[in-house]
Design a protein around this motif. Sequence first.
Motif, PDB file in Angstrom:
ATOM      1  N   LEU A 265     -12.274   9.917   4.504  1.00  0.00           N
ATOM      2  CA  LEU A 265     -12.470   8.511   4.838  1.00  0.00           C
ATOM      3  C   LEU A 265     -13.608   8.363   5.844  1.00  0.00           C
ATOM      4  CD1 LEU A 265     -11.694   5.537   4.652  1.00  0.00           C
ATOM      5  CD2 LEU A 265      -9.940   5.978   6.391  1.00  0.00           C
TER       6      LEU A 265
ATOM      7  N   ARG B  97      -9.279   3.402  -0.503  1.00  0.00           N
ATOM      8  CA  ARG B  97      -8.433   4.426  -1.128  1.00  0.00           C
ATOM      9  C   ARG B  97      -8.840   4.635  -2.592  1.00  0.00           C
ATOM     10  NH1 ARG B  97      -3.677   6.570   0.302  1.00  0.00           N
ATOM     11  NH2 ARG B  97      -3.162   4.860   1.716  1.00  0.00           N
TER      12      ARG B  97
ATOM     13  N   ASP C 223      -7.166   1.940  10.288  1.00  0.00           N
ATOM     14  CA  ASP C 223      -6.506   2.243   9.024  1.00  0.00           C
ATOM     15  C   ASP C 223      -6.948   1.218   7.974  1.00  0.00           C
ATOM     16  OD1 ASP C 223      -4.875   3.137   7.010  1.00  0.00           O
ATOM     17  OD2 ASP C 223      -3.032   2.318   7.861  1.00  0.00           O
TER      18      ASP C 223
ATOM     19  N   SER D 192     -10.394  -1.038  -3.022  1.00  0.00           N
ATOM     20  CA  SER D 192     -10.192  -0.608  -1.632  1.00  0.00           C
ATOM     21  C   SER D 192     -10.827   0.761  -1.386  1.00  0.00           C
ATOM     22  CB  SER D 192      -8.690  -0.510  -1.341  1.00  0.00           C
ATOM     23  OG  SER D 192      -8.130   0.550  -2.095  1.00  0.00           O
TER      24      SER D 192
ATOM     25  N   LEU E 206      -7.655   2.157   4.599  1.00  0.00           N
ATOM     26  CA  LEU E 206      -7.537   2.716   3.248  1.00  0.00           C
ATOM     27  C   LEU E 206      -7.124   1.687   2.204  1.00  0.00           C
ATOM     28  CD1 LEU E 206      -6.004   6.269   3.671  1.00  0.00           C
ATOM     29  CD2 LEU E 206      -8.178   5.670   2.614  1.00  0.00           C
ATOM     30  N   ASP E 207      -6.206   0.818   2.550  1.00  0.00           N
ATOM     31  CA  ASP E 207      -5.686  -0.129   1.564  1.00  0.00           C
ATOM     32  C   ASP E 207      -6.146  -1.567   1.794  1.00  0.00           C
ATOM     33  OD1 ASP E 207      -4.202   1.769  -0.003  1.00  0.00           O
ATOM     34  OD2 ASP E 207      -2.860   1.943   1.711  1.00  0.00           O
TER      35      ASP E 207
ATOM     36  N   GLU F  80     -10.476   8.067  -4.232  1.00  0.00           N
ATOM     37  CA  GLU F  80      -9.867   8.713  -5.393  1.00  0.00           C
ATOM     38  C   GLU F  80     -10.902   8.895  -6.506  1.00  0.00           C
ATOM     39  OE1 GLU F  80      -6.464   6.272  -6.293  1.00  0.00           O
ATOM     40  OE2 GLU F  80      -5.303   7.089  -4.617  1.00  0.00           O
TER      41      GLU F  80
END
Length: 81
Positions: free
Chosen positions: A3, A66, A25, A64, A27-28, A70
Motif C-alpha cells: 500500500l 485494495r 487506512d 478502491s 484500503l477500502d 489485488e
Amino acid sequence: MTLAEFVDVIRACAGDPDEYDLNGDILDVPFEELGYDSLALIEVSARLKQDHGVDVDGFAELASPRAALELINGAREREVA
C-alpha cells in the motif's frame, strides 16, 4: 506492491487529496471519495506500466486501493510465472 508503494505512485501522479490522509487506512475507501477520478487513475496506470512494468487493463474502473493492489499484484504474479 505494498500500500505504501502504491500511495507513492498515486502521490507522484495525482497529488494528495484534501479529504483523506493517504497514510491512514484507505484500503477500502473508494477512489472517488479519496478525490481521484478516472483520469487520475489512468495516469497512475500509465506510471505503473512505465516504472514497474505492470500492465493493468481496466485500472480506471477499479473501486478502491485494495482492488488496485489485488490487480497489480495479480498481474505481477502472472508475469513471473
